[in-house]
Enzyme design. Structure first.
Site, PDB file in Angstrom:
ATOM      1  N   ASP A 194       0.795  -1.229  -0.063  1.00 56.88           N
ATOM      2  CA  ASP A 194      -0.018   0.037  -0.090  1.00 56.88           C
ATOM      3  C   ASP A 194       0.900   1.323   0.167  1.00 56.88           C
ATOM      4  OD1 ASP A 194      -1.728  -2.163   0.416  1.00 56.88           O
ATOM      5  OD2 ASP A 194      -2.764  -1.318   2.335  1.00 56.88           O
ATOM      6  N   TYR A 197       5.103  -0.321   7.632  1.00 56.77           N
ATOM      7  CA  TYR A 197       4.542  -1.153   6.542  1.00 56.77           C
ATOM      8  C   TYR A 197       5.239  -1.631   5.627  1.00 56.77           C
ATOM      9  CZ  TYR A 197      -0.570  -2.434   5.303  1.00 56.77           C
ATOM     10  OH  TYR A 197      -1.711  -3.245   4.937  1.00 56.77           O
ATOM     11  N   GLU A 240       2.105  -9.425  11.711  1.00 58.90           N
ATOM     12  CA  GLU A 240       1.895  -9.048  10.177  1.00 58.90           C
ATOM     13  C   GLU A 240       3.178  -8.765   9.473  1.00 58.90           C
ATOM     14  OE1 GLU A 240      -0.536  -5.682   9.796  1.00 58.90           O
ATOM     15  OE2 GLU A 240      -1.017  -5.924   7.762  1.00 58.90           O
TER      16      GLU A 240
HETATM   17  C1  DGY Z   1      -5.735  -2.107   4.258  1.00 58.39           C
HETATM   18  O1  DGY Z   1      -6.859  -1.563   4.570  1.00 58.39           O
HETATM   19  O2  DGY Z   1      -4.518  -1.856   5.077  1.00 58.39           O
HETATM   20  C2  DGY Z   1      -5.492  -2.730   3.180  1.00 58.39           C
HETATM   21  O3  DGY Z   1      -4.248  -3.041   2.885  1.00 58.39           O
HETATM   22  C3  DGY Z   1      -6.442  -2.181   2.041  1.00 58.39           C
HETATM   23  O4  DGY Z   1      -6.824  -3.688   1.234  1.00 58.39           O
END
Ligand code: DGY
Length: 428
Positions: A167, A352, A396
């Site tokens: 993302d 992330y 994660e």
């Molecule tokens: C989130 O909401 O973090 C996701 O990666 C989008 O799918």
């Protein structure tokens, strides 16, 4: 690690998957992600296949039951109502029988289905499940080429950072600057209530993510129009590597069940993709780079997206060059493979996809390296991944410098990858 320790970790991983199991789909983790996510599910099925083959097939079949009529497979299926996640079904407004998002995610279903099919103990069951999935996955692959490569360049574009799965990668920074923020409807983020905001994307990024969703919604989610109408169109070598690998793997399964036309089409797509990928190679960075299709320029950033093509199957020379780059990246940190070059000024160890290590990318990179014959570095990545689990649990993602757990906890795909690593000798 002793074999007793390995067995304990295996059992814990199964426990994580069972706790996140909602019967016909698995949530990525409690709280942060309360629905079904596309590539999470396909990778989770790999882990499930080691203790419950039938359940593994169901995971992927549930996802494909929500494929759109045009062939797209959405990135989220909102099976239940929950206001614990934003943006929820109402924001997407895709008008589907069971609400879904309107964008897609990295296509790993073809790869996962080949693994399930080849390792199946119950061959009759596998052939039965593969039959309908092969047709559906082929339709998705066809959709990619028709809608995300409409001008026949051989590689597909993502239209939203969420499609990449990475993302907030540095790769998207420049392209996102072209995305306006005027007119973004007021919203409250939920992710930062479940995870440390310092581990998550920024508000400036979220505003642009939301603008794109509203823009596509305004175009009625008409996939034939979105590509040319999007100010964000990026060709990600990692995303394309997964599509290439899935196409090649789908071709093998299709041949095995007598679907020879599908096999030939997918093999041709994989070949075309591999040839086109070479245009993204950077001699300076010794890896692949993203292409900003709107600006018509390569993105000057060395992220993990440019290492993932090892998973696509490369010629011997390129594979060796890329393996050397991957090795340097692993040596630069204690717990690789980092998602961003650690010496880059934009690297952030805990945020992330701007630095952390992820077990899913470790898995794909290790797989590609082993297939290309680079066993020592592949084994090193597997060892580091299992070290992370012993140290920090099924997080994660992880800080590559300290190994600290980041983001959500008790994560399904992390657990699934651990099972894969521990049982990899069974792989086809
Ligand atoms: C989130 O909401 O973090 C996701 O990666 C989008 O799918």
């Amino acid at each position: 690690m002793t074999s007793d320790e390995n067995e304990t970790i295996f059992e814990e991983a199964v426990e994580v998957l069972r706790a996140n199991d909602r019967g016909i789909y698995t949530v990525p983790t409690e709280g942060l992600y309360p629905f079904q996510w596309n590539w999470d599910s396909c990778l989770t099925a790999l882990g499930q296949s080691h203790y419950d083959e039938r359940r593994a097939w169901t995971e992927i079949e549930t996802l494909f039951a929500h494929q759109w009529p045009d062939g797209m497979v959405p990135h989220i299926v909102f099976h239940v109502a929950s206001d614990g996640y934003f943006p929820g079904a109402g924001v997407w407004a895709t008008n589907r029988p069971v609400p879904t998002s309107g964008i897609t995610q990295p296509p790993v279903a073809g790869f996962a289905v080949k693994r399930l099919f080849m390792r199946a103990r119950n061959k009759a069951l596998a052939a039965q499940h593969a039959k309908s999935l092969v047709l559906k996955i082929d339709a998705w692959h066809h959709w990619f080429h028709a809608n995300r490569d409409p001008h026949g360049e051989g590689l597909v574009a993502i239209l939203h950072p969420w499609e990449s799965g990475r993302d907030n990668s540095v790769d998207w920074d420049a392209a996102l600057e072209r995305v306006p923020t005027e007119g973004v409807e007021p919203y409250t983020r939920r992710d930062t209530q479940h995870a440390d905001p310092a581990h998550r994307p920024t508000k400036a990024q979220y505003d642009r993510y939301l603008w794109l969703v509203q823009h596509f919604r305004g175009l009625g989610w008409n996939n034939a129009r979105l590509h040319d109408a999007s100010p964000f169109r990026v060709v990600d070598p990692g995303f394309n590597a997964m599509l290439i690998r899935s196409s090649a793997d789908l071709a093998d399964v299709a041949d095995a069940i007598g679907e020879h036309r599908i096999a030939a089409d997918n093999r041709a797509r994989a070949e075309e993709g591999r040839a086109a990928l070479d245009e993204l190679w950077s001699d300076r960075h010794r890896q692949y780079l993203c292409l900003d299709r709107v600006a018509g320029e390569l993105v000057d950033n060395a992220s993990i997206g440019g290492l993932l093509p090892i998973f696509a199957g490369l010629d011997t020379g390129r594979a060796a060059e890329l393996a050397a780059t991957i090795e340097r990246q692993v040596e630069a940190v204690s717990y690789g493979v980092p998602s961003e070059l650690p010496t880059d000024r934009r690297f952030e160890a805990k945020r992330y996809w701007r630095g952390p290590s992820w077990l899913i990318t470790n898995y794909m990179i290790a797989d590609g390296l082993a297939t290309a014959g680079h066993h020592a570095i592949a084994e090193r990545i597997v060892d580091v991944s299992l070290d992370l689990i012993r140290r920090s649990g099924f997080a994660e993602y992880y800080d590559p410098l300290t190994g600290e757990p980041c983001g959500g906890g008790r994560f399904s795909w992390t657990a699934a990858m651990v099972i894969e690593f521990l049982r990899r000798q069974h792989d086809a």
